[in-house]
Design a protein around this motif. Structure first.
Motif, short mmCIF file in Angstrom:
data_model
loop_
_atom_site.label_atom_id
_atom_site.label_comp_id
_atom_site.label_asym_id
_atom_site.label_seq_id
_atom_site.Cartn_x
_atom_site.Cartn_y
_atom_site.Cartn_z
N ARG A 51 0.82 -1.22 0.00
CA ARG A 51 0.00 0.00 0.00
C ARG A 51 0.85 1.26 0.00
O ARG A 51 1.81 1.36 0.75
CB ARG A 51 -0.87 0.03 1.25
CG ARG A 51 -2.00 -0.94 1.20
CD ARG A 51 -3.30 -0.21 0.94
NE ARG A 51 -4.36 -1.18 0.74
CZ ARG A 51 -5.63 -0.91 0.95
NH1 ARG A 51 -6.01 0.26 1.37
NH2 ARG A 51 -6.54 -1.83 0.72
N GLN A 52 0.44 2.21 -0.83
CA GLN A 52 0.96 3.57 -0.70
C GLN A 52 -0.09 4.35 0.07
O GLN A 52 -1.21 4.50 -0.41
CB GLN A 52 1.19 4.19 -2.09
CG GLN A 52 1.83 5.56 -2.02
CD GLN A 52 1.84 6.28 -3.36
OE1 GLN A 52 0.98 6.05 -4.22
NE2 GLN A 52 2.81 7.16 -3.56
N HIS A 53 0.24 4.79 1.26
CA HIS A 53 -0.80 5.34 2.12
C HIS A 53 -1.25 6.73 1.71
O HIS A 53 -2.37 7.13 1.98
CB HIS A 53 -0.32 5.34 3.58
CG HIS A 53 -0.08 3.95 4.07
ND1 HIS A 53 1.15 3.48 4.46
CD2 HIS A 53 -0.92 2.89 4.17
CE1 HIS A 53 1.05 2.21 4.80
NE2 HIS A 53 -0.20 1.83 4.63
N ARG A 54 -0.36 7.48 1.06
CA ARG A 54 -0.75 8.80 0.54
C ARG A 54 -0.22 8.92 -0.88
O ARG A 54 0.89 8.47 -1.17
CB ARG A 54 -0.15 9.92 1.39
CG ARG A 54 -0.90 10.10 2.71
CD ARG A 54 -0.16 11.08 3.61
NE ARG A 54 -0.05 12.40 3.02
CZ ARG A 54 0.89 13.29 3.38
NH1 ARG A 54 1.80 12.99 4.27
NH2 ARG A 54 0.92 14.49 2.82
N ALA A 55 -1.02 9.52 -1.77
CA ALA A 55 -0.60 9.65 -3.17
C ALA A 55 0.44 10.75 -3.29
O ALA A 55 0.15 11.89 -3.64
CB ALA A 55 -1.81 9.94 -4.06
N LEU A 56 1.69 10.39 -2.97
CA LEU A 56 2.77 11.39 -2.98
C LEU A 56 3.59 11.33 -4.26
O LEU A 56 4.72 11.81 -4.30
CB LEU A 56 3.68 11.18 -1.76
CG LEU A 56 3.04 11.51 -0.41
CD1 LEU A 56 3.99 11.16 0.74
CD2 LEU A 56 2.65 12.97 -0.33
N GLY A 57 3.04 10.72 -5.30
CA GLY A 57 3.72 10.74 -6.59
C GLY A 57 4.32 9.39 -6.96
O GLY A 57 4.41 8.47 -6.14
N LEU A 58 4.72 9.30 -8.22
CA LEU A 58 5.25 8.05 -8.78
C LEU A 58 6.52 7.60 -8.06
O LEU A 58 6.68 6.42 -7.75
CB LEU A 58 5.50 8.27 -10.28
CG LEU A 58 6.14 7.13 -11.04
CD1 LEU A 58 5.29 5.87 -10.94
CD2 LEU A 58 6.35 7.53 -12.50
N GLY A 59 7.42 8.55 -7.80
CA GLY A 59 8.68 8.20 -7.13
C GLY A 59 8.40 7.57 -5.78
O GLY A 59 8.98 6.54 -5.42
N HIS A 60 7.49 8.16 -5.05
CA HIS A 60 7.15 7.64 -3.73
C HIS A 60 6.51 6.27 -3.84
O HIS A 60 6.78 5.36 -3.03
CB HIS A 60 6.21 8.64 -3.03
CG HIS A 60 5.81 8.23 -1.65
ND1 HIS A 60 4.61 7.61 -1.39
CD2 HIS A 60 6.46 8.31 -0.47
CE1 HIS A 60 4.54 7.36 -0.10
NE2 HIS A 60 5.65 7.76 0.48
N ALA A 61 5.67 6.08 -4.88
CA ALA A 61 5.01 4.78 -5.07
C ALA A 61 6.06 3.69 -5.29
O ALA A 61 5.98 2.61 -4.70
CB ALA A 61 4.04 4.85 -6.25
N VAL A 62 7.04 3.97 -6.14
CA VAL A 62 8.10 2.97 -6.40
C VAL A 62 8.89 2.71 -5.12
O VAL A 62 9.21 1.57 -4.79
CB VAL A 62 9.02 3.46 -7.56
CG1 VAL A 62 10.23 2.55 -7.70
CG2 VAL A 62 8.22 3.51 -8.86
N TRP A 63 9.17 3.76 -4.38
CA TRP A 63 9.92 3.64 -3.13
C TRP A 63 9.20 2.73 -2.13
O TRP A 63 9.82 1.99 -1.39
CB TRP A 63 10.12 5.05 -2.56
CG TRP A 63 10.80 5.12 -1.25
CD1 TRP A 63 12.16 5.05 -1.01
CD2 TRP A 63 10.18 5.29 0.04
NE1 TRP A 63 12.41 5.17 0.33
CE2 TRP A 63 11.21 5.32 1.00
CE3 TRP A 63 8.85 5.44 0.45
CZ2 TRP A 63 10.95 5.48 2.36
CZ3 TRP A 63 8.60 5.58 1.81
CH2 TRP A 63 9.63 5.61 2.75
N CYS A 64 7.86 2.78 -2.15
CA CYS A 64 7.07 1.94 -1.25
C CYS A 64 7.35 0.45 -1.47
O CYS A 64 7.12 -0.37 -0.58
CB CYS A 64 5.57 2.20 -1.44
SG CYS A 64 5.03 3.77 -0.78
N ALA A 65 7.84 0.10 -2.67
CA ALA A 65 8.08 -1.32 -2.99
C ALA A 65 9.51 -1.76 -2.66
O ALA A 65 9.89 -2.89 -2.96
CB ALA A 65 7.81 -1.56 -4.47
N ARG A 66 10.29 -0.88 -2.02
CA ARG A 66 11.74 -1.13 -1.89
C ARG A 66 12.09 -2.45 -1.23
O ARG A 66 13.02 -3.13 -1.63
CB ARG A 66 12.41 0.04 -1.16
CG ARG A 66 11.97 0.20 0.29
CD ARG A 66 12.28 1.58 0.83
NE ARG A 66 11.80 1.74 2.21
CZ ARG A 66 10.52 1.96 2.54
NH1 ARG A 66 9.59 2.03 1.61
NH2 ARG A 66 10.18 2.10 3.80
#
Ligand code: UTP
Length: 301
Positions: free
Chosen positions: A109-124
């Motif tokens: 889950r990405q808890h807040r829509a903080l952008g594509l970079g943040h979304a990819v980072w969530c999968a680290r």
């Protein structure tokens, strides 16, 4: 170019946590990635492309309201049984495309829509220390071989980071991440810089980045620093641009194929018509209809 041995790309991240505001009100209660081109949702095209590129591990970065995506790739025993009873073997075959091996898809889950970079980072944590692909399902690409496969093949030669590159009219460049080109060899572009959404008239080239990437774990480390770029979001482009002078560098691939921006209404409608016209079962009827419709409109003008 010398042929190097590079780690095989087996993991792909599908960032599907965006709000999809351009498709409101439809996206109020359904994920944009479940919008349907003819009879298959956008996410199915993305998964098929990833499979054909050798991807075996699929990582979805999701958000609230996206559970239809999880259900779509789950088994449907009641539906299976009903179709089997009715002897609908062709439909059972169609459903096979949605079968995923147990454990092949992971959801984060990405808890807040903080952008594509943040979304990819969530999968680290799921990516770990290996190269990985990123596919944006709203960029649908009709191409043979499929775009990500072209990129994986090119990456086998280059290593480093690779983005899908497409020429855009100069007036449209400020809607994209744009490449600053160091040199070109055939379809491969050596990149010396990248700018996300450059202000009008300042784009370093007319080569735009579209939604396919092969990235090194170093990009995750760059994202970890959580720099905020254009628009206050965490920009993936900036984290990739940091790698232009690293050992593997950054490459753009002028892929062969037609890209449709299915995140926009116009692009989605164009893709719908194009995909329907490429289908044997729909081509004649739709093309007759379109011709008649255009003729009526012209006559009315
Ligand atoms: P878009 O820029 O198309 O944003 O994101 P969006 O929210 O999906 O759509 P609009 O602009 O509001 O209509 C590009 C990709 O990045 C994902 C989206 O799901 C899409 O696949 N994304 C974007 C995330 O996963 N998280 C975010 O915070 C932003």
């Amino acid at each position: 170019m010398a042929r190097h041995k590079h780690t095989k790309v087996t993991k792909a991240v599908f960032p599907v946590a965006g709000l999809g505001t351009r498709f409101l009100p439809a996206t109020k209660s359904m994920p944009k990635e479940m919008l349907t081109l003819v009879d298959r949702p956008l996410i199915q095209y993305a998964i098929d492309e990833a499979r054909s590129a050798g991807i075996t591990d699929f990582i979805f970065v999701t958000a609230r309201g996206k559970s239809a995506l999880e259900d779509y790739f789950d088994h449907a025993p009641e539906l299976d049984a009903a179709l089997r009873r009715a002897g609908k073997t062709e439909l059972l075959e169609v459903l096979r495309a949605t079968d995923m091996e147990s454990g092949a898809i992971a959801y984060i889950r990405q808890h807040r829509a903080l952008g594509l970079g943040h979304a990819v980072w969530c999968a680290r944590r799921l990516i770990g220390d290996e190269p990985f692909a990123v596919i944006l399902p709203d960029d649908v690409i009709a191409g043979e071989p499929p775009c990500l496969r072209q990129m994986v093949e090119a990456y086998a030669e280059t290593g480093g980071n690779m983005v899908a590159a497409m020429e855009v009219p100069p007036a449209r460049a400020s809607a994209y991440g744009v490449l600053d080109i160091a040199s070109e060899t055939g379809p491969l572009v050596r990149v010396k810089g990248m700018v996300e959404k450059p202000p009008a008239g300042t784009a370093p080239s007319n080569l735009a980045v579209i939604g396919r990437y092969i990235l090194t774990p170093r990009v995750l480390q760059n994202l970890n620093a959580r720099k905020t770029g254009a628009g206050g979001e965490v920009q993936l482009t900036d984290a990739i641009a940091q790698e232009v002078n690293s050992e593997g560098g950054v490459w753009g691939l002028r892929f062969k194929g037609q890209r449709y921006d299915c995140g926009s209404k116009a692009g989605f409608l164009q893709a719908t018509v194009a995909f329907a016209l490429s289908r044997d079962d729909l081509r004649d009827e739709l093309s007759d209809y379109l011709h008649a419709l255009l003729a009526t409109q012209r006559a009315a003008q």
